[in-house]
Design an enzyme around this catalytic site. Structure first.
Site, mmCIF file in Angstrom:
data_model
loop_
_atom_site.group_PDB
_atom_site.id
_atom_site.type_symbol
_atom_site.label_atom_id
_atom_site.label_comp_id
_atom_site.label_asym_id
_atom_site.label_seq_id
_atom_site.Cartn_x
_atom_site.Cartn_y
_atom_site.Cartn_z
ATOM 1 C CE1 TYR A 166 -3.746 2.410 0.347
ATOM 2 C CE2 TYR A 166 -2.366 3.467 1.996
ATOM 3 C CZ TYR A 166 -3.455 3.493 1.150
ATOM 4 O OH TYR A 166 -4.269 4.602 1.109
ATOM 5 C CG ASP A 247 5.728 3.749 1.213
ATOM 6 O OD1 ASP A 247 5.859 4.452 2.242
ATOM 7 O OD2 ASP A 247 4.634 3.554 0.655
ATOM 8 C CE LYS A 274 0.270 6.675 7.441
ATOM 9 N NZ LYS A 274 -1.166 6.570 7.341
HETATM 10 N N1 PMP Z 1 2.564 4.489 2.102
HETATM 11 C C1 PMP Z 1 2.313 3.753 3.186
HETATM 12 C C2 PMP Z 1 3.247 2.626 3.536
HETATM 13 C C3 PMP Z 1 1.197 4.020 3.980
HETATM 14 O O1 PMP Z 1 0.947 3.268 5.059
HETATM 15 C C4 PMP Z 1 0.358 5.102 3.625
HETATM 16 C C5 PMP Z 1 -0.850 5.482 4.451
HETATM 17 N N2 PMP Z 1 -1.354 4.563 5.322
HETATM 18 C C6 PMP Z 1 0.662 5.842 2.490
HETATM 19 C C7 PMP Z 1 1.788 5.515 1.759
HETATM 20 C C8 PMP Z 1 -0.204 6.976 2.051
HETATM 21 O O2 PMP Z 1 -0.091 8.061 2.888
HETATM 22 P P1 PMP Z 1 -1.262 9.153 2.952
HETATM 23 O O3 PMP Z 1 -2.424 8.504 3.608
HETATM 24 O O4 PMP Z 1 -0.675 10.278 3.730
HETATM 25 O O5 PMP Z 1 -1.560 9.536 1.539
#
Ligand code: PMP
Length: 439
Positions: A166, A247, A274
């Protein structure tokens, strides 16, 4: 030995979930009323899919420290931690003062400020792979830009991602992907499958722009990457000339320098999000100087990277205060150790109960799975959505706020008292629900 009559009276999973749902509906009339009102103007009453669950989600009206209060006045220990963005809790005075200071200076100035370079300095000093950084408004945006940077810098188009990954609302690879994913040419590998990833990368060597991977599948069930797997991705990128992107939107909290520092593996680019913005809207992408210099506006033909709120004063000030004063390198290590300790305790309770249940994760991030055996990739997961629903509803009733999918992200505000209370509630729950868990 249970008697035949005893077995006939044993609760079934279906009957227990139905009863838990009924109690939930009866306990939460104000949340239900708010949900009904919201459905008139928001699809399903919702503007953030991950917060939705049946029969309707709770509406929270207040947060303080690590506690939340819902519209019907129930109090909860917040174990969700805003899916990791809520590292600092709901009312930390250091963050509050930073926000006040930012507001005192006025907002929407439409100009460079002083806080953005300070936050950038903190990030660059911490993450081994980040020589230069750019801010965005979300982790999704950060990943879209990191991919775009790789595509632009290599002149190639393929993006290797992994099943269950994700990377944001438009970059989701559970079940192979979703119809609204960004229109890149994705190659889908299996998580923790080094041979498969190397083979895919080599087969597409001429057109592979980047490899995008979470050092732990966060949304995908808190399944950590094995160090060897990430090392092999480093090799695959080196061999093919593709850009390796970690990521670390979730895993950056593993240490001051994220999971990359913990494992000693340096990607070419890293994406963040985050808590690093102090709990305000935030994202960042950064990495090797030569890649990031493509955005240097002094250079003719530089890549543009716009974004009205990229350096918004609330995020920049809160982010600086958080990293300088609260989530110090020592605090990061302590939180990691605290999380490992809690997960061990919870898993010891699972083992003592002898039931098919376990917690996976890394440091302060963990997810419950109702199954036995090793979990190395999403294909190892047994979907047990009814048991997860029962756990979720039961824990809410006992005053512990969680994600429906069973994920917990500890904030700095969670202390021994909350951990002890949760372990006691979990132990009692395993006992109470042993019949349902065995069915
Ligand atoms: N990458 C990872 C690993 C995430 O866990 C998330 C959000 N849970 C995101 C990207 C996306 O971040 P955002 O919700 O700030 O768009």
């Amino acid at each position: 030995m249970p008697t035949v009559a005893g077995l006939a009276n044993a609760p079934t999973l279906d009957s227990s979930v139905s009863a838990a749902r009924e109690r939930y509906i009866a306990r939460n009339p104000a949340s239900l009323a708010q949900h009904v009102e919201a459905t008139a103007v928001l699809p399903g009453g919702n503007t953030r899919t991950v917060l939705f669950h049946e029969p309707f989600p709770l509406v929270m009206t207040r947060g303080e420290g690590c506690r939340l209060w819902d519209a019907d006045g129930h109090a909860y220990v917040d174990l969700l931690g805003e899916y990791t963005a809520g590292l600092y809790g709901h009312s930390n005075p250091v963050i509050r003062r930073a926000l006040d200071r930012a507001l005192d200076g006025g907002w929407n100035l439409g100009a460079h400020g002083v806080a953005e370079a300070r936050l950038a300095r903190l990030v660059v000093n911490r993450f081994p792979s980040i020589e230069l950084v750019r801010f965005t408004n979300s982790g999704t945006e950060a990943n879209l830009l990191a991919i775009a940077t790789a595509v632009a810098s290599t002149g190639r188009s393929r993006v290797l991602v992994f099943e269950g990954g994700y990377h944001g609302g438009l970059l989701y690879f559970g079940g192979g992907g979703i119809p609204i994913n960004a229109p890149h040419k994705f190659l889908l590998g299996r998580y923790n499958d080094s041979e498969g990833a190397l083979a895919l990368a080599r087969a597409h060597a001429d057109d592979l722009a980047c490899i995008l991977v979470e050092p732990m599948l966060g949304s995908g069930g808190c399944i950590p990457a094995e160090r060897d797997f990430l090392l092999n991705l480093r090799t695959a990128a080196d061999e093919t000339g593709a850009v390796l992107i970690f990521d670390e939107v979730m895993t950056s909290r593993s240490s001051a320098g994220g999971q990359q520092a913990r494992l000693g593996i340096v990607p070419d680019m890293t994406t963040l999000g985050k808590y690093i913005g102090g709990g305000m809207s935030f994202g960042a992408f950064g990495g090797r100087r030569d890649l990031m210099e493509l955005y240097n506006p002094h250079r003719p033909g530089a890549l543009p990277h716009a974004g009205t709120f990229n350096n918004n004063t609330l995020t920049m000030h809160a982010g600086v205060a958080g990293l300088e004063q609260l989530f110090t390198p020592e605090a990061a290590d302590a939180l990691f150790a605290r999380g490992e300790g809690l997960r061990e305790r919870l898993n010891a309770l699972c083992a003592a109960a002898g039931l098919a249940v376990q917690w996976t994760g890394l440091g302060s991030l963990m997810t419950i799975h109702f199954q036995r055996g090793a979990i190395r990739e999403p294909a190892d997961l047994t979907p047990r959505s009814l048991v997860k629903e029962l756990f979720h509803l039961d824990m809410l009733e006992r005053g512990f706020y969680f994600a429906r999918r069973g994920m917990a992200a500890l904030s700095l505000e969670i202390g021994t008292t909350e951990e002890d209370a949760f372990c006691a509630a979990f132990e009692a729950w395993l006992d109470l629900r042993s019949a349902e868990l065995s069915s």
